[in-house]
Scaffold this motif. Sequence first.
Motif, short mmCIF file in Angstrom:
data_model
loop_
_atom_site.label_atom_id
_atom_site.label_comp_id
_atom_site.label_asym_id
_atom_site.label_seq_id
_atom_site.Cartn_x
_atom_site.Cartn_y
_atom_site.Cartn_z
N GLU A 129 -0.38 -10.68 -53.77
CA GLU A 129 -1.19 -10.41 -54.97
C GLU A 129 -1.33 -8.91 -55.20
OE1 GLU A 129 -4.72 -12.62 -54.06
OE2 GLU A 129 -3.86 -14.51 -54.80
N ARG A 130 -1.59 -8.15 -54.12
CA ARG A 130 -1.71 -6.69 -54.24
C ARG A 130 -0.39 -6.05 -54.62
NH1 ARG A 130 -5.38 -6.71 -49.38
NH2 ARG A 130 -3.45 -6.63 -48.23
N LEU A 131 0.71 -6.53 -54.03
CA LEU A 131 2.04 -5.98 -54.33
C LEU A 131 2.34 -6.08 -55.82
CD1 LEU A 131 4.92 -4.95 -53.59
CD2 LEU A 131 5.51 -7.36 -53.17
N PHE A 132 2.14 -7.26 -56.40
CA PHE A 132 2.50 -7.45 -57.80
C PHE A 132 1.47 -6.85 -58.76
CE2 PHE A 132 5.43 -10.28 -55.70
CZ PHE A 132 6.59 -10.04 -56.42
N ALA A 133 0.20 -6.81 -58.37
CA ALA A 133 -0.80 -6.13 -59.19
C ALA A 133 -0.51 -4.62 -59.23
CB ALA A 133 -2.20 -6.39 -58.67
N SER A 134 -0.12 -4.07 -58.09
CA SER A 134 0.22 -2.66 -58.02
C SER A 134 1.48 -2.36 -58.84
CB SER A 134 0.43 -2.26 -56.56
OG SER A 134 0.81 -0.92 -56.44
N PHE A 135 2.47 -3.25 -58.78
CA PHE A 135 3.68 -3.10 -59.58
C PHE A 135 3.31 -3.05 -61.06
CE2 PHE A 135 6.92 -5.10 -62.22
CZ PHE A 135 8.02 -4.31 -61.96
N ALA A 136 2.47 -3.99 -61.50
CA ALA A 136 2.05 -4.04 -62.91
C ALA A 136 1.35 -2.74 -63.30
CB ALA A 136 1.14 -5.24 -63.15
N GLU A 137 0.48 -2.26 -62.44
CA GLU A 137 -0.26 -1.02 -62.73
C GLU A 137 0.69 0.17 -62.85
OE1 GLU A 137 -3.49 1.71 -60.42
OE2 GLU A 137 -3.87 -0.46 -60.46
N ARG A 138 1.65 0.28 -61.93
CA ARG A 138 2.62 1.40 -61.98
C ARG A 138 3.44 1.37 -63.27
NH1 ARG A 138 3.41 -0.17 -56.78
NH2 ARG A 138 5.47 -1.09 -57.15
N HIS A 139 3.65 0.18 -63.81
CA HIS A 139 4.49 0.04 -65.00
C HIS A 139 3.68 -0.18 -66.27
CE1 HIS A 139 8.24 0.19 -62.77
NE2 HIS A 139 7.59 -0.44 -61.83
N GLU A 162 1.34 -23.28 -56.43
CA GLU A 162 2.04 -22.02 -56.68
C GLU A 162 1.55 -21.49 -58.01
OE1 GLU A 162 4.17 -20.20 -54.88
OE2 GLU A 162 4.56 -21.58 -53.23
N VAL A 163 0.95 -20.30 -57.98
CA VAL A 163 0.39 -19.67 -59.17
C VAL A 163 1.41 -18.69 -59.72
CG1 VAL A 163 -1.48 -18.26 -60.11
CG2 VAL A 163 -1.96 -19.96 -58.30
N LEU A 164 1.77 -18.88 -60.99
CA LEU A 164 2.72 -17.99 -61.65
C LEU A 164 2.00 -16.71 -62.05
CD1 LEU A 164 5.58 -17.63 -62.94
CD2 LEU A 164 4.56 -18.51 -65.04
N HIS A 165 2.59 -15.58 -61.70
CA HIS A 165 2.12 -14.26 -62.11
C HIS A 165 3.19 -13.73 -63.07
CE1 HIS A 165 -1.00 -13.54 -58.85
NE2 HIS A 165 -0.50 -14.74 -58.61
N ARG A 166 2.84 -13.57 -64.32
CA ARG A 166 3.76 -13.06 -65.35
C ARG A 166 3.35 -11.63 -65.67
NH1 ARG A 166 3.25 -16.89 -68.91
NH2 ARG A 166 5.03 -18.05 -68.16
N ILE A 167 4.26 -10.68 -65.44
CA ILE A 167 3.97 -9.26 -65.59
C ILE A 167 4.80 -8.72 -66.75
CG2 ILE A 167 4.04 -6.99 -64.48
CD1 ILE A 167 3.98 -8.62 -61.78
N GLY A 168 4.12 -8.15 -67.73
CA GLY A 168 4.84 -7.59 -68.86
C GLY A 168 3.88 -7.20 -69.97
N PRO A 169 4.37 -6.65 -71.02
CA PRO A 169 5.78 -6.28 -71.19
C PRO A 169 6.12 -5.01 -70.42
CG PRO A 169 4.53 -5.66 -73.15
CD PRO A 169 3.57 -6.38 -72.22
N LEU A 170 7.33 -4.96 -69.96
CA LEU A 170 7.86 -3.79 -69.27
C LEU A 170 8.68 -2.97 -70.25
CD1 LEU A 170 9.20 -5.48 -66.01
CD2 LEU A 170 7.03 -4.30 -66.30
#
Length: 172
Positions: A129-139, A162-170
């Motif tokens: 959760e931290r890895l992908f939240a941090s990725f979203a923040e960086r982008h 399984e909880v889907l985390h959708r990150i965008g828009p990039l």
Amino acid sequence: MTAGQAELQAELRIDRPSVTDGAALWRIAKDSKALDLNSSYSYLLWCRDFAATSAVARDGRGEPVGFVTGYLRPDRPGTLLVWQVAVDGAHRGRGLAGALLDGLVARIGAERRITTVETTITPGNTASERLFASFAERHGAQVEHEVLFETGLFPDGPHDSEVLHRIGPLSF
């Protein structure tokens, strides 16, 4: 990319996996004790068929010490689904998972338009959760969450949803 990730990339090389990396990726996934372990055969196939949408980190000897596997969704070719991320125990805590994820998305983004990253995370997996939240923040991207697969859908015994985390828009 953070300064720590740049320093880490100077020590390690991040590139595409090859079939000969399949056994090491299987071992790293097995040793993680957090991932659903797939058959060793599936890691060999992944390294053959999805190398373009996956990445491996290599130490100074060229040995794999971390990986991220993913694929472009056939019905949404601008969406990269990240299947698994794992780092060898001796290399954890140094930002390698984030560097792998950033490097993979940058490489794919240079070749084609990627607007979204998706992954699934089981509840309580705070490291992911931290890895992908941090990725979203960086982008500068938003994160949406929804349950993708309920517990009862898994035929092989107890399995968390399984909880889907959708990150965008990039944007690149």
